[in-house]
Design a protein around this motif. Sequence first.
Motif, PDB file in Angstrom:
ATOM      1  N   SER A  97       0.816  -1.215   0.000  1.00 49.47           N
ATOM      2  CA  SER A  97       0.000   0.000   0.000  1.00 49.47           C
ATOM      3  C   SER A  97       0.850   1.266   0.000  1.00 49.47           C
ATOM      4  O   SER A  97       1.615   1.518   0.936  1.00 49.47           O
ATOM      5  CB  SER A  97      -0.926   0.012   1.214  1.00 49.47           C
ATOM      6  N   SER A  99      -0.440   4.245   0.203  1.00 47.68           N
ATOM      7  CA  SER A  99      -1.071   5.157   1.159  1.00 47.68           C
ATOM      8  C   SER A  99      -0.468   4.994   2.544  1.00 47.68           C
ATOM      9  O   SER A  99      -0.112   5.977   3.206  1.00 47.68           O
ATOM     10  CB  SER A  99      -2.580   4.899   1.219  1.00 47.68           C
ATOM     11  N   THR A 128     -12.145  -2.234  -2.181  1.00 44.55           N
ATOM     12  CA  THR A 128     -10.793  -1.750  -1.899  1.00 44.55           C
ATOM     13  C   THR A 128      -9.828  -1.927  -3.064  1.00 44.55           C
ATOM     14  O   THR A 128      -8.718  -1.416  -3.019  1.00 44.55           O
ATOM     15  CB  THR A 128     -10.218  -2.460  -0.662  1.00 44.55           C
ATOM     16  N   ASP A 131      -5.985  -2.644  -2.550  1.00 42.59           N
ATOM     17  CA  ASP A 131      -5.276  -1.876  -1.530  1.00 42.59           C
ATOM     18  C   ASP A 131      -6.213  -1.714  -0.343  1.00 42.59           C
ATOM     19  O   ASP A 131      -7.216  -1.004  -0.433  1.00 42.59           O
ATOM     20  CB  ASP A 131      -4.870  -0.510  -2.078  1.00 42.59           C
ATOM     21  N   TYR A 133      -6.164   0.024   2.184  1.00 41.44           N
ATOM     22  CA  TYR A 133      -6.256   1.377   2.724  1.00 41.44           C
ATOM     23  C   TYR A 133      -6.902   2.357   1.738  1.00 41.44           C
ATOM     24  O   TYR A 133      -7.028   3.540   2.028  1.00 41.44           O
ATOM     25  CB  TYR A 133      -4.865   1.902   3.088  1.00 41.44           C
ATOM     26  N   LEU A 134      -7.295   1.873   0.565  1.00 42.73           N
ATOM     27  CA  LEU A 134      -7.851   2.729  -0.491  1.00 42.73           C
ATOM     28  C   LEU A 134      -9.222   2.211  -0.908  1.00 42.73           C
ATOM     29  O   LEU A 134      -9.341   1.117  -1.447  1.00 42.73           O
ATOM     30  CB  LEU A 134      -6.903   2.751  -1.697  1.00 42.73           C
ATOM     31  N   TRP A 237      -3.277  15.759   3.359  1.00 42.14           N
ATOM     32  CA  TRP A 237      -4.199  14.829   3.988  1.00 42.14           C
ATOM     33  C   TRP A 237      -5.038  15.577   5.016  1.00 42.14           C
ATOM     34  O   TRP A 237      -4.603  16.573   5.585  1.00 42.14           O
ATOM     35  CB  TRP A 237      -3.424  13.721   4.688  1.00 42.14           C
ATOM     36  N   GLU A 283     -11.695   7.787  -5.056  1.00 44.70           N
ATOM     37  CA  GLU A 283     -10.744   6.938  -4.352  1.00 44.70           C
ATOM     38  C   GLU A 283     -10.382   7.616  -3.040  1.00 44.70           C
ATOM     39  O   GLU A 283      -9.799   8.698  -3.047  1.00 44.70           O
ATOM     40  CB  GLU A 283      -9.494   6.693  -5.192  1.00 44.70           C
ATOM     41  N   SER A 285      -8.432   7.354   0.540  1.00 44.71           N
ATOM     42  CA  SER A 285      -7.423   6.672   1.347  1.00 44.71           C
ATOM     43  C   SER A 285      -7.659   6.965   2.817  1.00 44.71           C
ATOM     44  O   SER A 285      -7.992   8.098   3.184  1.00 44.71           O
ATOM     45  CB  SER A 285      -6.016   7.126   0.963  1.00 44.71           C
TER      46      SER A 285
END
Length: 295
Positions: A97, A99, A128, A131, A133-134, A237, A283, A285
């Motif tokens: 990942s 991210s 997902t 990934d 985390y995405l 972020w 998308e 994250s």
Amino acid sequence: RSLISRLPFPYLKKIAALAWRAEQKDTRPPDNCEKMADVEKLSDRLWLAVFSFLSVEELGRCSSVCRRWEKIIRNDQDGVLWKPLYLRVVPAEGKKSASARACLKDSYRALLRSWYYRWGSHSHNMHTNGDPYLMYRKPVAQSSDAARTVRGFSSGQHSWKVKWPSNPGSEAVLGVATESAKLQCEGYKPLLGSDCNGWGWHLGKNKLIHDGEFRGDYPCRGTHGTKLGGFKPSSNWITVTLDMDHGILSFERGDTFLGVAFDRMPTSEPLYPCISAVYGNSEISLVYIGPPLLG
């Protein structure tokens, strides 16, 4: 009591005693080595080797035995303890990942901790995409969709980072929700915060929403007393901070603290990091950071 008597797992007592004998070059017969071993004098390096046999849950129990063990386990900077655990627990898609790596670099302890708070339950219009985390929202019309993490929080202070690298859409909401919150509904609406089970920041309208009602502008004012503009996708972020001990939710964008969004939130049941979206091909994250950096 001696440290060896406080070890929570019988087999670990034997390992610690043998490690002490090796370090001391003790050649006596190994019978009753647990009683002979002065493991209080065992070096931090060898304690790390002993702890490397444990699972994450067992490490948590050892951390509560004494301050020295808690410090040794927490401050493993070289990855002697956490790297093998990370490689053993996290599957290949988690290790790849981008991210997680972008937020946590190569801190194996932080990377392992974030794995337990990856994306979890979600609408059938989301997935997902390889990934964990995405989260990807499919281009489906007339649907509002939400996703939350695998685990929620019942106590303590927690922070996580969220990023929408593309247009968030007209009804994007970021915040927290209980396990009872809906994950999908028909039409376009701010799903997170549409009932009593969610609290969110509407990124398009810059308003707070809970129980189906907008609760005022957010963020109210910038660092120089002027109202901040609408959400603009960027390389920054958004950091979300949740204080479950006091029921407080707040946000940061880049290096700017945006203020408290909600306070006196009910904490009788766990709250989960959550988002909702309507824009196709979005998308999102999400990476769990851990306790927030105060000050």
